[in-house]
Design a protein around this motif. Structure first.
Motif, PDB file in Angstrom:
ATOM      1  N   ALA A  88       0.820  -1.215   0.000  1.00 47.25           N
ATOM      2  CA  ALA A  88       0.000   0.000   0.000  1.00 47.25           C
ATOM      3  C   ALA A  88       0.857   1.269   0.000  1.00 47.25           C
ATOM      4  O   ALA A  88       0.798   2.073   0.930  1.00 47.25           O
ATOM      5  CB  ALA A  88      -0.955   0.001   1.185  1.00 47.25           C
ATOM      6  N   THR A 128      -4.096  -1.596  -8.185  1.00 50.33           N
ATOM      7  CA  THR A 128      -5.326  -0.815  -8.259  1.00 50.33           C
ATOM      8  C   THR A 128      -5.055   0.561  -7.678  1.00 50.33           C
ATOM      9  O   THR A 128      -4.176   0.721  -6.821  1.00 50.33           O
ATOM     10  CB  THR A 128      -6.467  -1.503  -7.475  1.00 50.33           C
ATOM     11  OG1 THR A 128      -7.683  -0.785  -7.668  1.00 50.33           O
ATOM     12  CG2 THR A 128      -6.160  -1.557  -5.982  1.00 50.33           C
ATOM     13  N   ALA A 130      -6.089   3.286  -5.187  1.00 48.03           N
ATOM     14  CA  ALA A 130      -6.875   3.303  -3.950  1.00 48.03           C
ATOM     15  C   ALA A 130      -7.213   4.742  -3.585  1.00 48.03           C
ATOM     16  O   ALA A 130      -6.316   5.573  -3.435  1.00 48.03           O
ATOM     17  CB  ALA A 130      -6.097   2.649  -2.815  1.00 48.03           C
ATOM     18  N   THR A 131      -8.486   5.029  -3.440  1.00 46.71           N
ATOM     19  CA  THR A 131      -8.913   6.381  -3.065  1.00 46.71           C
ATOM     20  C   THR A 131      -9.566   6.415  -1.682  1.00 46.71           C
ATOM     21  O   THR A 131     -10.083   7.448  -1.271  1.00 46.71           O
ATOM     22  CB  THR A 131      -9.882   6.953  -4.112  1.00 46.71           C
ATOM     23  OG1 THR A 131     -11.051   6.129  -4.178  1.00 46.71           O
ATOM     24  CG2 THR A 131      -9.223   7.036  -5.480  1.00 46.71           C
ATOM     25  N   ASP A 135     -10.719   0.867  -0.006  1.00 45.06           N
ATOM     26  CA  ASP A 135     -10.055   0.363  -1.212  1.00 45.06           C
ATOM     27  C   ASP A 135      -8.769  -0.377  -0.854  1.00 45.06           C
ATOM     28  O   ASP A 135      -8.458  -1.436  -1.427  1.00 45.06           O
ATOM     29  CB  ASP A 135      -9.701   1.516  -2.152  1.00 45.06           C
ATOM     30  CG  ASP A 135     -10.899   2.102  -2.867  1.00 45.06           C
ATOM     31  OD1 ASP A 135     -11.992   1.494  -2.833  1.00 45.06           O
ATOM     32  OD2 ASP A 135     -10.743   3.185  -3.481  1.00 45.06           O
ATOM     33  N   VAL A 136      -7.991   0.192   0.070  1.00 44.94           N
ATOM     34  CA  VAL A 136      -6.721  -0.421   0.459  1.00 44.94           C
ATOM     35  C   VAL A 136      -6.959  -1.792   1.070  1.00 44.94           C
ATOM     36  O   VAL A 136      -6.290  -2.777   0.718  1.00 44.94           O
ATOM     37  CB  VAL A 136      -5.969   0.487   1.448  1.00 44.94           C
ATOM     38  CG1 VAL A 136      -4.751  -0.236   2.030  1.00 44.94           C
ATOM     39  CG2 VAL A 136      -5.533   1.779   0.770  1.00 44.94           C
ATOM     40  N   LYS A 138      -9.575  -3.758   0.754  1.00 45.10           N
ATOM     41  CA  LYS A 138     -10.121  -4.671  -0.261  1.00 45.10           C
ATOM     42  C   LYS A 138      -9.021  -5.208  -1.161  1.00 45.10           C
ATOM     43  O   LYS A 138      -8.966  -6.406  -1.473  1.00 45.10           O
ATOM     44  CB  LYS A 138     -11.185  -3.940  -1.085  1.00 45.10           C
ATOM     45  CG  LYS A 138     -11.835  -4.791  -2.157  1.00 45.10           C
ATOM     46  CD  LYS A 138     -12.897  -4.001  -2.913  1.00 45.10           C
ATOM     47  CE  LYS A 138     -13.523  -4.836  -4.022  1.00 45.10           C
ATOM     48  NZ  LYS A 138     -14.534  -4.046  -4.779  1.00 45.10           N
ATOM     49  N   ALA A 139      -8.122  -4.331  -1.587  1.00 49.44           N
ATOM     50  CA  ALA A 139      -7.028  -4.748  -2.464  1.00 49.44           C
ATOM     51  C   ALA A 139      -6.086  -5.714  -1.746  1.00 49.44           C
ATOM     52  O   ALA A 139      -5.616  -6.696  -2.340  1.00 49.44           O
ATOM     53  CB  ALA A 139      -6.255  -3.531  -2.951  1.00 49.44           C
ATOM     54  N   SER A 146      -2.019  -1.638  -3.744  1.00 52.66           N
ATOM     55  CA  SER A 146      -2.773  -0.395  -3.875  1.00 52.66           C
ATOM     56  C   SER A 146      -1.831   0.743  -4.202  1.00 52.66           C
ATOM     57  O   SER A 146      -0.804   0.908  -3.534  1.00 52.66           O
ATOM     58  CB  SER A 146      -3.486  -0.040  -2.563  1.00 52.66           C
ATOM     59  OG  SER A 146      -4.395  -1.024  -2.183  1.00 52.66           O
ATOM     60  N   ALA A 148      -2.010   4.372  -3.648  1.00 51.56           N
ATOM     61  CA  ALA A 148      -2.602   5.612  -3.162  1.00 51.56           C
ATOM     62  C   ALA A 148      -1.761   6.750  -3.731  1.00 51.56           C
ATOM     63  O   ALA A 148      -0.578   6.578  -4.003  1.00 51.56           O
ATOM     64  CB  ALA A 148      -2.595   5.642  -1.639  1.00 51.56           C
TER      65      ALA A 148
END
Length: 410
Positions: A88, A128, A130-131, A135-136, A138-139, A146, A148
């Motif tokens: 992340a 992905t 991540a916003t 999101d983080v 889930k990824a 992620s 970000a």
């Protein structure tokens, strides 16, 4: 939080060693490094590791290197990251301070965001954008990395709050208000020109609007006075995305004093420790200050102006010709220890500055593959699994969640 990597930790340990050697990730000067334990590898693979600052996007724009496997050309690529559990990172949308005067900052930021979107779109099984904290998480469960997005230097806002909305819509979730020079938002810790005495009038409005919209305020790089302005104004916790404790580097304003760290913690914020040697040790910070004078001499001897291209060439020259007193993984954890002892374990995280501090990274942390060794050092010092997970990412995610909550109330 568990990733969908089913490999047994012992096998992951073997892969860490074999592939690290095969790709040159550890480097020839690192052959005597300790081996991370299975517990360290388990923590790496089963935690969310948030890094407050990775400068890979600019490296990508300048070189076009492979984000999946680039044989150590950068500090980050997918293969080394996934092997080390690095899942992340805040990718830096870095815009040089000189665009403040020349214009074009917004366009550069948009291009860098587009590059990161392109990687995620080309490799949806691996990355992905991540916003949100959701999101983080889930990824991480899906075994993806992620991206970000954090904007380093607020110059792309160009004095217009509509641009804040524009970049929020494009995924930016923190903004480092200034970089190496004062801008229209804030004074810089690196700049003797303290034109605003902290934040500018626009900067003060901007902090409030960042709270309202859900963008984290990043106090790395800004002057001490600007930091205190942010602390007084912000309704939400703030971060220092890639800084250190000034206790170890007297005179290096880019790091934070004890009082600043205490005020950050009172705001429920997090200081994310920079891995650059000059952030970690007194000798390293002395090298940084010496480099600043060397740059002045370099330009004077060659009759060169202060431009981004000249500075880039100087950095290459300096790194080749001036010995680097490398810090160690232990030095990184010394900063973590110090912050923990000063304000508690909830207020410290990681902000490596991978791909942003050149060849100044510590022995054992020359790239993302070294993160299990950082975890091992924390284990050796008696940190619990819960404490380690907080430092690795949960503290940063807590702040991000709090910023989201403040925005929802507005």
């Amino acid at each position: 939080m568990m990733k969908t990597i089913k490999t047994h930790s012992g096998l992951m340990l073997g892969l860490f060693l074999a592939l690290g050697s095969a790709t040159g990730a550890l480097g020839s000067d690192e052959s005597q490094l300790p081996v991370p334990s299975e517990r360290a590898m388990d923590l790496a693979q089963n935690s969310i590791i948030v890094d407050g600052h990775v400068d890979f996007p600019m490296q990508l724009m300048q070189t076009g290197i492979d984000p999946i496997s680039n044989n150590g050309a950068t500090n980050f690529d997918y293969e080394r990251a996934i092997r080390a559990g690095f899942n992340a990172p805040f990718m830096s949308i870095y815009v040089s301070a000189h665009y403040e005067g020349t214009g074009g900052a917004k366009a550069i930021a948009d291009m860098l965001i587009g590059l990161m979107e392109g990687i995620a779109n080309q490799h949806p099984d691996k990355f992905t954008i991540a916003t949100s904290v959701r999101d983080v998480r889930k990824a991480a469960k899906a075994g993806k990395i992620s991206f970000a997005l954090g904007m380093e230097n607020g110059s792309p806002l160009e004095g217009d709050l509509e641009n804040l909305q524009h970049f929020y819509d494009r995924g930016v979730r923190y903004i480092t208000l200034a970089h190496s020079k004062a801008n229209h938002i804030s004074d810089s810790s690196y700049d003797d020109d303290k034109r605003w005495g902290g934040l500018s009038p626009f900067g003060r409005v901007l902090v409030r609007e960042m709270n309202n919209i859900g963008v984290i305020v990043d106090v790395s790089h800004i002057s001490d006075d600007a930091f205190y302005d942010v602390i007084e104004l912000s309704k939400a916790p703030v971060i220092a995305s890639h800084s250190g404790a000034r206790h170890f580097t007297p005179g290096f304003e880019r790091n934070m004093t004890d009082e600043m760290i205490k005020r950050l913690a009172e705001k429920d914020g997090v200081i994310m420790i920079n891995f650059g040697t000059h952030f970690l040790t007194k000798d390293g910070s002395g090298r940084r200050l010496g480099r600043d004078q060397a740059y002045v001499d370099y330009r004077a001897e060659r009759g060169l102006n202060d431009t981004a291209a000249v500075y880039s060439e100087f950095r290459r020259w300096f790194d080749l010709n001036v010995a680097v007193p490398f810090a160690s993984v232990s030095d990184v954890v010394d900063h973590i220890d110090y912050v923990r002892d000063l304000v508690g374990i909830d207020h410290v995280g990681l902000g490596s500055d991978f791909d942003g501090v050149g060849d100044t990274l510590p022995t054992g942390l020359k790239d993302v593959s070294g993160l299990p060794l950082l975890i091992q050092e924390m284990i050796d010092r008696g940190y619990s699994d819960e404490e380690i997970r907080k430092v690795l990412g949960e503290n940063a995610l807590r702040v991000w969640s709090a910023v989201e909550d403040v925005a929802k109330k507005n």
